[in-house]
Design a protein around this motif. Structure first.
Motif, PDB file in Angstrom:
ATOM      1  N   ARG A   1       0.833  -1.214   0.000  1.00  0.00           N
ATOM      2  CA  ARG A   1       0.000   0.000   0.000  1.00  0.00           C
ATOM      3  C   ARG A   1       0.862   1.257   0.000  1.00  0.00           C
ATOM      4  N   LEU A   2       1.990   1.211   0.694  1.00  0.00           N
ATOM      5  CA  LEU A   2       2.890   2.361   0.690  1.00  0.00           C
ATOM      6  C   LEU A   2       3.503   2.549  -0.688  1.00  0.00           C
ATOM      7  N   VAL A   3       3.880   1.464  -1.341  1.00  0.00           N
ATOM      8  CA  VAL A   3       4.448   1.559  -2.688  1.00  0.00           C
ATOM      9  C   VAL A   3       3.451   2.184  -3.647  1.00  0.00           C
ATOM     10  N   GLN A   4       2.180   1.783  -3.541  1.00  0.00           N
ATOM     11  CA  GLN A   4       1.159   2.370  -4.406  1.00  0.00           C
ATOM     12  C   GLN A   4       1.060   3.872  -4.175  1.00  0.00           C
ATOM     13  N   HIS A   5       1.099   4.276  -2.909  1.00  0.00           N
ATOM     14  CA  HIS A   5       1.030   5.704  -2.591  1.00  0.00           C
ATOM     15  C   HIS A   5       2.249   6.442  -3.136  1.00  0.00           C
ATOM     16  N   LEU A   6       3.426   5.879  -2.966  1.00  0.00           N
ATOM     17  CA  LEU A   6       4.644   6.512  -3.457  1.00  0.00           C
ATOM     18  C   LEU A   6       4.639   6.609  -4.976  1.00  0.00           C
ATOM     19  N   SER A   7       4.164   5.566  -5.632  1.00  0.00           N
ATOM     20  CA  SER A   7       4.161   5.566  -7.105  1.00  0.00           C
ATOM     21  C   SER A   7       3.245   6.652  -7.654  1.00  0.00           C
ATOM     22  N   GLU A   8       2.125   6.883  -6.963  1.00  0.00           N
ATOM     23  CA  GLU A   8       1.204   7.926  -7.401  1.00  0.00           C
ATOM     24  C   GLU A   8       1.772   9.316  -7.137  1.00  0.00           C
ATOM     25  N   GLU A   9       2.390   9.496  -5.967  1.00  0.00           N
ATOM     26  CA  GLU A   9       2.917  10.808  -5.617  1.00  0.00           C
ATOM     27  C   GLU A   9       4.194  11.149  -6.380  1.00  0.00           C
ATOM     28  N   MET A  10       5.031  10.148  -6.597  1.00  0.00           N
ATOM     29  CA  MET A  10       6.334  10.393  -7.222  1.00  0.00           C
ATOM     30  C   MET A  10       6.386  10.031  -8.696  1.00  0.00           C
ATOM     31  N   GLY A  11       5.264   9.504  -9.214  1.00  0.00           N
ATOM     32  CA  GLY A  11       5.225   9.159 -10.633  1.00  0.00           C
ATOM     33  C   GLY A  11       6.159   8.024 -10.989  1.00  0.00           C
ATOM     34  N   ILE A  12       6.184   6.990 -10.161  1.00  0.00           N
ATOM     35  CA  ILE A  12       7.082   5.852 -10.396  1.00  0.00           C
ATOM     36  C   ILE A  12       6.425   4.896 -11.389  1.00  0.00           C
ATOM     37  N   THR A  13       7.040   4.724 -12.556  1.00  0.00           N
ATOM     38  CA  THR A  13       6.495   3.858 -13.602  1.00  0.00           C
ATOM     39  C   THR A  13       7.634   3.121 -14.295  1.00  0.00           C
ATOM     40  N   GLY A  14       7.275   2.193 -15.170  1.00  0.00           N
ATOM     41  CA  GLY A  14       8.252   1.501 -16.013  1.00  0.00           C
ATOM     42  C   GLY A  14       8.820   0.239 -15.400  1.00  0.00           C
ATOM     43  N   ARG A  15       9.572  -0.488 -16.261  1.00  0.00           N
ATOM     44  CA  ARG A  15      10.206  -1.725 -15.818  1.00  0.00           C
ATOM     45  C   ARG A  15      11.556  -1.419 -15.188  1.00  0.00           C
ATOM     46  N   ILE A  16      11.936  -2.252 -14.250  1.00  0.00           N
ATOM     47  CA  ILE A  16      13.201  -2.029 -13.558  1.00  0.00           C
ATOM     48  C   ILE A  16      14.385  -2.165 -14.511  1.00  0.00           C
ATOM     49  N   GLY A  17      14.242  -3.057 -15.492  1.00  0.00           N
ATOM     50  CA  GLY A  17      15.339  -3.278 -16.428  1.00  0.00           C
ATOM     51  C   GLY A  17      15.624  -2.092 -17.325  1.00  0.00           C
ATOM     52  N   ASP A  18      14.690  -1.166 -17.445  1.00  0.00           N
ATOM     53  CA  ASP A  18      14.860   0.003 -18.318  1.00  0.00           C
ATOM     54  C   ASP A  18      15.434   1.207 -17.579  1.00  0.00           C
ATOM     55  N   GLN A  19      15.721   1.061 -16.273  1.00  0.00           N
ATOM     56  CA  GLN A  19      16.154   2.204 -15.467  1.00  0.00           C
ATOM     57  C   GLN A  19      17.677   2.311 -15.436  1.00  0.00           C
ATOM     58  N   SER A  20      18.181   3.489 -15.711  1.00  0.00           N
ATOM     59  CA  SER A  20      19.620   3.746 -15.616  1.00  0.00           C
ATOM     60  C   SER A  20      20.026   3.916 -14.153  1.00  0.00           C
ATOM     61  N   ASP A  21      21.329   3.886 -13.914  1.00  0.00           N
ATOM     62  CA  ASP A  21      21.803   4.139 -12.552  1.00  0.00           C
ATOM     63  C   ASP A  21      21.335   5.505 -12.074  1.00  0.00           C
ATOM     64  N   ALA A  22      21.388   6.479 -12.961  1.00  0.00           N
ATOM     65  CA  ALA A  22      20.981   7.837 -12.598  1.00  0.00           C
ATOM     66  C   ALA A  22      19.508   7.872 -12.205  1.00  0.00           C
ATOM     67  N   ALA A  23      18.668   7.127 -12.952  1.00  0.00           N
ATOM     68  CA  ALA A  23      17.243   7.098 -12.642  1.00  0.00           C
ATOM     69  C   ALA A  23      16.994   6.427 -11.286  1.00  0.00           C
ATOM     70  N   LEU A  24      17.733   5.352 -11.014  1.00  0.00           N
ATOM     71  CA  LEU A  24      17.571   4.662  -9.734  1.00  0.00           C
ATOM     72  C   LEU A  24      18.069   5.531  -8.580  1.00  0.00           C
ATOM     73  N   GLU A  25      19.177   6.240  -8.809  1.00  0.00           N
ATOM     74  CA  GLU A  25      19.695   7.135  -7.779  1.00  0.00           C
ATOM     75  C   GLU A  25      18.708   8.258  -7.491  1.00  0.00           C
ATOM     76  N   ALA A  26      18.061   8.759  -8.528  1.00  0.00           N
ATOM     77  CA  ALA A  26      17.077   9.827  -8.345  1.00  0.00           C
ATOM     78  C   ALA A  26      15.875   9.325  -7.545  1.00  0.00           C
TER      79      ALA A  26
END
Length: 394
Positions: free
Chosen positions: A286-311
């Motif tokens: 439930r917390l992840v769902q809330h964070l994803s909505e507030e922070m706009g977290i989308t996409g597959r993990i495999g498509d994320q750069s180090d910079a994106a993960l650090e952000a």
């Protein structure tokens, strides 16, 4: 009726003072039973002190004021008293000590100590008028519907602060202190849940996570609890003592700093999964769902750069929130501020400008952290005043 000492307030500090003040001492309280805050504290087991108590664990306009009493009557001294009464105890996290059985054991112990010292206790008794004639204090009190005139050489204000008014808390001690020329440091609720007008956390009410809550540059690492009204849990209660309306609270949901390593490993091993799915391996869904909505977290993990993960990790570690208020004195565990320590002796707790007037416990501008510190201040300040009163009679 004449006494050597009258103590207003049969709480932790007042009873401790009465046990040490000697002479003919009377404790009065408007409640039906003594030590009501003791009784309800610690889930009914009373977090009666903390093994790590030092002056660092207290907030005051004068951070040095509490040192004398805390050094002369320590947590170890109180443990000796507990041991003498054969009260079993245990340590929880961060040095917090609790009774094995019941907080009522602490109340019973204090009553026995008062009885040993010869102190009297009048319950359901309210002070209506207090004056001083240059030598003695004169009180008009109401007891069982009858007005009784009392006098004493010493008057101790031990009636606490404003927190938890349903238990009878009020600003009475502040009013009397001001009547006799003592100053006040502005009071506000402390160790209190923080609220948001939009009730943004209602969908995740009941979710708790280990985190760091930071307010005004002071950070605490413990649990954070999301509620219908806002934020609570030990970390937030601690931070609330340093928070002021209009300021931010910063939450770090990755206090151990391991999230980036987990996400980068998942990118290699679980590349087709959504980032939110990977996050549920670390945080409640439930917390992840809330964070994803507030922070706009989308996409597959495999498509994320180090910079994106650090952000993403930076946002999770520096999640800025601005509460609109707190739950107030209704649920606050303690009152921040109180009688200005500039007008009191740090050794005896006596007013500098009026001999025989003492202020102890929560009524003073000394506020402890969560975890048994406020009780230790009650024991230490009550002991300091009580022993000073006893010494003055020699």
């Amino acid at each position: 009726m004449d006494f050597d000492t009258i103590i207003i307030g049969a709480g932790a500090a007042g009873m401790m003072c009465a046990a040490h003040s000697g002479g003919r001492t009377l404790v009065i309280d408007h409640a039906k039973a003594p030590g009501e805050k003791i009784r309800i504290s610690g889930g009914g087991r009373c977090n009666f002190t903390n093994l790590g108590t030092t002056s660092v664990n207290f907030i005051s306009e004068n951070p040095h004021f509490c040192k004398s009493a805390l050094k002369r009557y320590t947590q170890w001294d109180f443990l000796d008293l507990i041991g003498a009464h054969a009260i079993a105890w245990h340590e929880k996290t961060l040095g917090q000590l609790f009774c094995d059985e019941s907080a009522k054991q602490i109340i019973a112990m204090l009553l026995k100590e008062m009885e040993r010292a010869g102190a009297e206790l009048w319950l359901k008794t309210s002070a209506r008028k207090i004056s001083h004639d240059g030598a003695r204090f004169h009180l008009s009190v109401e007891r069982d519907g009858t007005q009784v005139a009392l006098s004493a050489r010493n008057l101790v204000l031990a009636s606490g602060g404003k927190s938890i008014p349903k238990m009878g808390a009020s600003g009475f001690a502040y009013d009397i202190a001001q009547q006799f020329g003592l100053g006040l440091v502005e009071t506000c609720p402390a160790l209190v849940p923080l609220t948001f007008a939009d009730q943004r956390y209602a969908p995740i009410s009941g979710v708790a996570v280990p985190a760091v809550a930071c307010a005004n540059g002071v950070a605490f690492e413990e649990a954070v609890l999301f509620t219908h009204r806002g934020l609570s849990g030990p970390a937030v209660l601690q931070a609330s003592s340093y928070w002021s309306e209009g300021e931010d609270v910063v939450l770090d949901l990755d206090p151990k700093g391991t999230l980036f390593t987990h996400l980068r490993s998942a990118r290699t091993e679980q590349g087709k999964r959504d980032v939110t799915t990977v996050l549920t391996q670390v945080f409640p869904a439930r917390l992840v769902q809330h964070l994803s909505e507030e922070m706009g977290i989308t996409g597959r993990i495999g498509d994320q750069s180090d910079a994106a993960l650090e952000a993403l990790c930076a946002r999770v570690q520096g999640w800025v929130q601005r509460p609109t208020g707190s739950e107030g004195y209704r649920t606050a565990e303690v009152t921040l501020g109180g009688v200005d320590t500039n007008g009191l002796s740090s050794k005896t707790m006596e007013a500098k400008t009026l001999n025989g007037l003492y202020v102890i416990g929560e009524a003073v501008d000394v506020t402890g952290w969560l975890g048994g510190y406020n009780f230790q201040w009650a024991w230490s300040s009550g002991w300091a005043a009580g022993t000073a009163i006893a010494a003055s009679k020699v």
